[in-house]
Design an enzyme around this catalytic site. Structure first.
Site, PDB file in Angstrom:
ATOM      1  N   CYS A  52       1.049  -1.124  -0.445  1.00 37.88           N
ATOM      2  CA  CYS A  52       0.179  -0.041  -0.664  1.00 37.88           C
ATOM      3  C   CYS A  52       1.388   0.889  -0.016  1.00 37.88           C
ATOM      4  O   CYS A  52       2.064   1.741   1.395  1.00 37.88           O
ATOM      5  CB  CYS A  52      -0.702  -0.284   1.226  1.00 37.88           C
ATOM      6  SG  CYS A  52      -1.771   1.618   1.841  1.00 37.88           S
ATOM      7  N   CYS A  90       0.206   3.348   2.881  1.00 40.44           N
ATOM      8  CA  CYS A  90       1.351   2.294   3.892  1.00 40.44           C
ATOM      9  C   CYS A  90       2.819   2.935   4.182  1.00 40.44           C
ATOM     10  O   CYS A  90       3.293   3.227   5.215  1.00 40.44           O
ATOM     11  CB  CYS A  90       1.051   0.927   4.365  1.00 40.44           C
ATOM     12  SG  CYS A  90      -0.659   0.884   4.881  1.00 40.44           S
ATOM     13  N   ASP A  94      -0.659  16.829  -0.407  1.00 40.01           N
ATOM     14  CA  ASP A  94      -0.989  16.385  -1.732  1.00 40.01           C
ATOM     15  C   ASP A  94       0.386  16.501  -2.688  1.00 40.01           C
ATOM     16  O   ASP A  94      -0.007  17.605  -2.874  1.00 40.01           O
ATOM     17  CB  ASP A  94      -2.051  16.190  -3.075  1.00 40.01           C
ATOM     18  CG  ASP A  94      -3.414  15.600  -3.230  1.00 40.01           C
ATOM     19  OD1 ASP A  94      -3.828  14.650  -2.669  1.00 40.01           O
ATOM     20  OD2 ASP A  94      -2.356  15.144  -4.834  1.00 40.01           O
ATOM     21  N   HIS A 125      -4.402   0.658   8.207  1.00 33.58           N
ATOM     22  CA  HIS A 125      -4.892   0.528   7.018  1.00 33.58           C
ATOM     23  C   HIS A 125      -6.478   0.121   7.333  1.00 33.58           C
ATOM     24  O   HIS A 125      -6.668  -1.137   8.010  1.00 33.58           O
ATOM     25  CB  HIS A 125      -3.555  -0.022   6.284  1.00 33.58           C
ATOM     26  CG  HIS A 125      -4.691  -0.992   5.083  1.00 33.58           C
ATOM     27  ND1 HIS A 125      -3.896   0.515   3.847  1.00 33.58           N
ATOM     28  CD2 HIS A 125      -5.237  -1.793   4.460  1.00 33.58           C
ATOM     29  CE1 HIS A 125      -4.326  -0.422   2.714  1.00 33.58           C
ATOM     30  NE2 HIS A 125      -5.102  -1.592   2.903  1.00 33.58           N
ATOM     31  N   ASN A 146     -13.363   9.902  -0.843  1.00 40.10           N
ATOM     32  CA  ASN A 146     -13.669   9.208  -2.002  1.00 40.10           C
ATOM     33  C   ASN A 146     -13.417   7.068  -1.661  1.00 40.10           C
ATOM     34  O   ASN A 146     -12.920   7.244  -0.952  1.00 40.10           O
ATOM     35  CB  ASN A 146     -12.834   9.515  -3.198  1.00 40.10           C
ATOM     36  CG  ASN A 146     -13.205  10.650  -3.564  1.00 40.10           C
ATOM     37  OD1 ASN A 146     -13.888  11.742  -4.311  1.00 40.10           O
ATOM     38  ND2 ASN A 146     -11.771  11.036  -3.901  1.00 40.10           N
ATOM     39  N   HIS A 194      -6.343   3.301   0.055  1.00 40.54           N
ATOM     40  CA  HIS A 194      -5.849   2.917   1.889  1.00 40.54           C
ATOM     41  C   HIS A 194      -6.497   4.129   2.001  1.00 40.54           C
ATOM     42  O   HIS A 194      -6.546   6.007   1.726  1.00 40.54           O
ATOM     43  CB  HIS A 194      -4.331   3.672   1.927  1.00 40.54           C
ATOM     44  CG  HIS A 194      -3.677   3.479   3.984  1.00 40.54           C
ATOM     45  ND1 HIS A 194      -3.057   3.002   4.240  1.00 40.54           N
ATOM     46  CD2 HIS A 194      -4.613   4.445   4.489  1.00 40.54           C
ATOM     47  CE1 HIS A 194      -3.001   3.018   5.866  1.00 40.54           C
ATOM     48  NE2 HIS A 194      -4.101   4.306   5.436  1.00 40.54           N
ATOM     49  N   HIS A 241      -8.259   7.905   3.364  1.00 42.15           N
ATOM     50  CA  HIS A 241      -7.952   8.798   3.696  1.00 42.15           C
ATOM     51  C   HIS A 241      -9.047  10.497   3.342  1.00 42.15           C
ATOM     52  O   HIS A 241      -9.595  10.087   2.140  1.00 42.15           O
ATOM     53  CB  HIS A 241      -6.530   9.478   2.871  1.00 42.15           C
ATOM     54  CG  HIS A 241      -6.961   9.371   0.739  1.00 42.15           C
ATOM     55  ND1 HIS A 241      -7.042   8.309   0.057  1.00 42.15           N
ATOM     56  CD2 HIS A 241      -7.056   9.743   0.251  1.00 42.15           C
ATOM     57  CE1 HIS A 241      -7.752   7.775  -1.216  1.00 42.15           C
ATOM     58  NE2 HIS A 241      -7.585   9.575  -1.083  1.00 42.15           N
ATOM     59  N   HIS A 268      -9.304  13.961   1.920  1.00 39.07           N
ATOM     60  CA  HIS A 268      -8.486  15.380   1.451  1.00 39.07           C
ATOM     61  C   HIS A 268      -9.387  17.159   2.423  1.00 39.07           C
ATOM     62  O   HIS A 268     -10.593  17.382   2.784  1.00 39.07           O
ATOM     63  CB  HIS A 268      -9.235  15.036  -0.334  1.00 39.07           C
ATOM     64  CG  HIS A 268      -8.927  14.851  -0.990  1.00 39.07           C
ATOM     65  ND1 HIS A 268      -7.778  14.115  -2.219  1.00 39.07           N
ATOM     66  CD2 HIS A 268      -9.240  13.336  -1.019  1.00 39.07           C
ATOM     67  CE1 HIS A 268      -7.866  13.330  -3.225  1.00 39.07           C
ATOM     68  NE2 HIS A 268      -9.021  12.593  -2.339  1.00 39.07           N
TER      69      HIS A 268
HETATM   70  P1  5GP Z   1      -8.050   9.386  -3.920  1.00 41.33           P
HETATM   71  O1  5GP Z   1      -8.129  10.008  -5.899  1.00 41.33           O
HETATM   72  O2  5GP Z   1      -7.916   8.441  -3.973  1.00 41.33           O
HETATM   73  O3  5GP Z   1      -9.231  10.430  -2.926  1.00 41.33           O
HETATM   74  O4  5GP Z   1      -6.617  10.457  -3.864  1.00 41.33           O
HETATM   75  C1  5GP Z   1      -5.723  10.180  -3.715  1.00 41.33           C
HETATM   76  C2  5GP Z   1      -4.655  11.286  -3.665  1.00 41.33           C
HETATM   77  O5  5GP Z   1      -2.907  10.753  -3.434  1.00 41.33           O
HETATM   78  C3  5GP Z   1      -4.777  12.229  -5.147  1.00 41.33           C
HETATM   79  O6  5GP Z   1      -5.419  13.380  -5.085  1.00 41.33           O
HETATM   80  C4  5GP Z   1      -3.437  12.227  -5.510  1.00 41.33           C
HETATM   81  O7  5GP Z   1      -2.978  13.141  -5.774  1.00 41.33           O
HETATM   82  C5  5GP Z   1      -2.742  12.248  -4.887  1.00 41.33           C
HETATM   83  N1  5GP Z   1      -1.436  10.511  -4.635  1.00 41.33           N
HETATM   84  C6  5GP Z   1      -0.855   9.561  -4.895  1.00 41.33           C
HETATM   85  N2  5GP Z   1       0.395   8.995  -5.164  1.00 41.33           N
HETATM   86  C7  5GP Z   1       0.978  10.345  -4.466  1.00 41.33           C
HETATM   87  C8  5GP Z   1       2.017  10.547  -3.797  1.00 41.33           C
HETATM   88  O8  5GP Z   1       2.918   9.342  -3.500  1.00 41.33           O
HETATM   89  N3  5GP Z   1       2.191  11.342  -3.023  1.00 41.33           N
HETATM   90  C9  5GP Z   1       1.432  12.341  -2.583  1.00 41.33           C
HETATM   91  N4  5GP Z   1       1.826  13.345  -1.169  1.00 41.33           N
HETATM   92  N5  5GP Z   1       0.302  12.045  -3.144  1.00 41.33           N
HETATM   93  C10 5GP Z   1       0.170  11.179  -3.908  1.00 41.33           C
HETATM   94 ZN    ZN Z   2      -2.430   1.817   3.777  1.00 42.06          ZN
END
Ligand code: 5GP
Ligand code: ZN
Length: 114
Positions: A4, A7, A30, A46, A87, A98, A100, A102
């Protein structure tokens, strides 16, 4: 082995721009910000998504929202407000499995949810 991404970020195996950390949560910028402030708040425990929230304790779950509010306050967002987004699953375009949240702010956000 845990593959993950978040993680690995929590464990420090992948670098991140940390904003805040406590026993239950980790907050970091982000990588692809969609607002002047775009911080991700993750549970250290997790679980893949909100559909699995029963696998968190009440303390772990509450900590996520408390950390969102703490981060927003520290970023100076209380005066003009902010948005907390989670989301869950395919229709919501969740890309990292995992849980999260925003924290988005620092500009006028869209009045549309979808
Ligand atoms: P989701 O689309 O799953 O709700 O949001 C995932 C978020 O993780 C996205 O906004 C994406 O830009 C962010 N993200 C993906 N990979 C990484 C990373 O390696 N580092 C950081 N800081 N953010 C990431
Ligand atoms: Zn995780």
């Amino acid at each position: 082995m845990n593959d993950c991404l978040f993680c690995k970020i929590i464990a420090g195996e992948i670098p991140s721009k940390k904003v805040y950390e406590d026993e239950n949560t980790y907050a970091f910028w982000d990588i692809n910000p969609q607002a002047p402030v775009h911080v991700l708040v993750v549970s250290k425990q997790h679980i893949p998504d909100a559909a699995h929230v029963e696998e968190l304790t009440d303390t772990q779950l509450a900590a996520c929202i408390r950390t969102c509010a703490k981060v927003a306050a520290e970023m100076g967002l209380n005066e003009n407000g902010y948005r907390i987004v989670n989301n869950c699953g395919e229709h919501a375009c969740q890309s990292v499995k995992h849980i999260h949240f925003h924290v988005l702010g620092g500009k006028q956000l869209s009045d549309r949810m979808v």
